[in-house]
Write an enzyme that holds these catalytic residues in place. Sequence first.
Site, PDB file in Angstrom:
ATOM      1  N   LYS A  25       9.754  -2.476 -11.841  1.00  0.00           N
ATOM      2  CA  LYS A  25       9.173  -3.427 -12.804  1.00  0.00           C
ATOM      3  C   LYS A  25      10.258  -4.084 -13.643  1.00  0.00           C
ATOM      4  CE  LYS A  25       6.126  -1.824 -15.947  1.00  0.00           C
ATOM      5  NZ  LYS A  25       6.305  -2.119 -17.381  1.00  0.00           N
ATOM      6  N   GLN A 170      15.255  -3.435 -23.998  1.00  0.00           N
ATOM      7  CA  GLN A 170      14.553  -4.700 -24.228  1.00  0.00           C
ATOM      8  C   GLN A 170      15.264  -5.501 -25.313  1.00  0.00           C
ATOM      9  OE1 GLN A 170      10.501  -3.536 -25.004  1.00  0.00           O
ATOM     10  NE2 GLN A 170      10.109  -3.055 -22.852  1.00  0.00           N
ATOM     11  N   ASP A 316      10.199   6.356 -19.943  1.00  0.00           N
ATOM     12  CA  ASP A 316       8.901   6.014 -19.339  1.00  0.00           C
ATOM     13  C   ASP A 316       8.292   7.168 -18.555  1.00  0.00           C
ATOM     14  OD1 ASP A 316       9.031   3.489 -20.407  1.00  0.00           O
ATOM     15  OD2 ASP A 316       9.942   2.600 -18.633  1.00  0.00           O
TER      16      ASP A 316
HETATM   17  C1  S3P Z   1      12.292  -1.555 -20.413  1.00  0.00           C
HETATM   18  C2  S3P Z   1      12.857  -0.836 -21.424  1.00  0.00           C
HETATM   19  C3  S3P Z   1      12.207   0.322 -22.061  1.00  0.00           C
HETATM   20  C4  S3P Z   1      11.053   0.843 -21.213  1.00  0.00           C
HETATM   21  C5  S3P Z   1      10.184  -0.255 -20.691  1.00  0.00           C
HETATM   22  C6  S3P Z   1      10.987  -1.194 -19.833  1.00  0.00           C
HETATM   23  C7  S3P Z   1      13.015  -2.702 -19.849  1.00  0.00           C
HETATM   24  O1  S3P Z   1      11.666  -0.092 -23.303  1.00  0.00           O
HETATM   25  O2  S3P Z   1      10.291   1.757 -21.960  1.00  0.00           O
HETATM   26  O3  S3P Z   1       9.112   0.262 -19.924  1.00  0.00           O
HETATM   27  O4  S3P Z   1      12.664  -3.186 -18.766  1.00  0.00           O
HETATM   28  O5  S3P Z   1      13.972  -3.146 -20.502  1.00  0.00           O
HETATM   29  P1  S3P Z   1      12.539  -0.050 -24.667  1.00  0.00           P
HETATM   30  O6  S3P Z   1      13.586  -1.070 -24.573  1.00  0.00           O
HETATM   31  O7  S3P Z   1      11.539  -0.361 -25.741  1.00  0.00           O
HETATM   32  O8  S3P Z   1      13.068   1.340 -24.744  1.00  0.00           O
END
Ligand code: S3P
Length: 433
Positions: A25, A170, A316
């Site tokens: 994803k 993120q 996750d």
């Molecule tokens: C993700 C980062 C993680 C993860 C999310 C996907 C990403 O979140 O929990 O499912 O694709 O960058 P956080 O950046 O809030 O830790």
Amino acid sequence: MTNNSSIIINQSNNLEGEINIPGDKSITHRAVMLGSLSRGRMDITNALLSEDCKRTINAFILLGVKISVSKNIISIYGNGLHSLKPPTEDIDAGNSGTLARLISGILAVQDFNSSLTGDKSLIQRPMKRVIEPLLEAGATIRSSNNMLPLSFIKSSLSPIRYTSKLPSAQVKSCLLLASLFIQGKSIIAEDTKTRDHTERMLEYLNYPIDIDGKLITLSGLGVIEAKDISVPSDISSAAFFIIASLIQDDSHITMKSIGINPLRTGILDILGQMGADIQIVNSNSINNEPVADILVKSSKLSPINISGDIISRLIDELPILFIACACCEGDSLISGIEELRHKESDRIQSMQEGLIRLGIKVETTLDSIKITGGDFKGGIVNSYGDHRVAMSFLVAGLISKKPITVIDTDNINTSFPSFIKILKDQNNEIYNL
Ligand code: S3P
């Protein structure tokens, strides 16, 4: 998205054979975004076509990018960094935190205004973490209480200098994407290293980026040349079947071409410490991401006590890890997990409530959970619209003496649309209510 579908699962047979795990994803989101900003055609194969990723595709179509989808190949016909057009309506990120946070970095630096919103879960999730550093760099963003909906007002930004205290890929990726549009050198650092798919993909697409430990330096206004991307299969989705096979007697499964980026493999390390029989074979690299086949056999697991940097490497996978802990003899303690309270649901709360309903002893604090292993006695649990909570309790159903009913399961489609079909194909008794 409706939230009224429930699924009932009965104790099942062993799991065996090859299980096909869909594309990652995080990587699919990034490939669509960087493909949309690159010059030329990019074909993304083994793409995840889940609800969240479809939201990302639709967002960039709304921003004027030509994108077509056939089977699980996404074709993007990019016209370069400065080709995005003002959207004719608000961009709706649905349930996807990754889309909302990452696209904020792109919208904040355009020479047009735009608005971003999301579903009833996403509009309650924190956005301050991306708004604050973007404002510091000169962006104009309007919101009430730092939550969605957000309005991005055309403004000119100076190079970003930001150290993220929060371990968040993120936040980091939002700022890296914004930096692409800012003249001069942006420097982004993080206290704890998080998944580095954005950095790896930029390197793969030959965009100059300098990575020195936790410090990333990137100069904006370069050219991204399109190149095809093959998406590794998602280790976060594989985790449900890894743990299902570990806890179900006589199971032995294989999953091919799973992404084993070291910043995502905390789950394998911890399960190894718990005594899991997991083999990693045929290691390889596809478009700058490590992949391998994973072989799993049923195993007797021991309890764990974990905290610290490992948490961001399995953030996750924590809900399904809690199910594994419930199958151990003794107490497991997992600390430093307050971030779980800000996911698609408050995952500490949702998992605690469900586990207790199934007869497992659980104690929590603001940022920790203690789980005492025991038998699942069956019952009705609510996923609170959270895909990973729903899938975790369905895995528990495989070994529960009495059936488990999981309420509110439509959200599984946000990340793993083939999850239920795989369970059914493994001869499990699973029914939609
Ligand atoms: C993700 C980062 C993680 C993860 C999310 C996907 C990403 O979140 O929990 O499912 O694709 O960058 P956080 O950046 O809030 O830790």
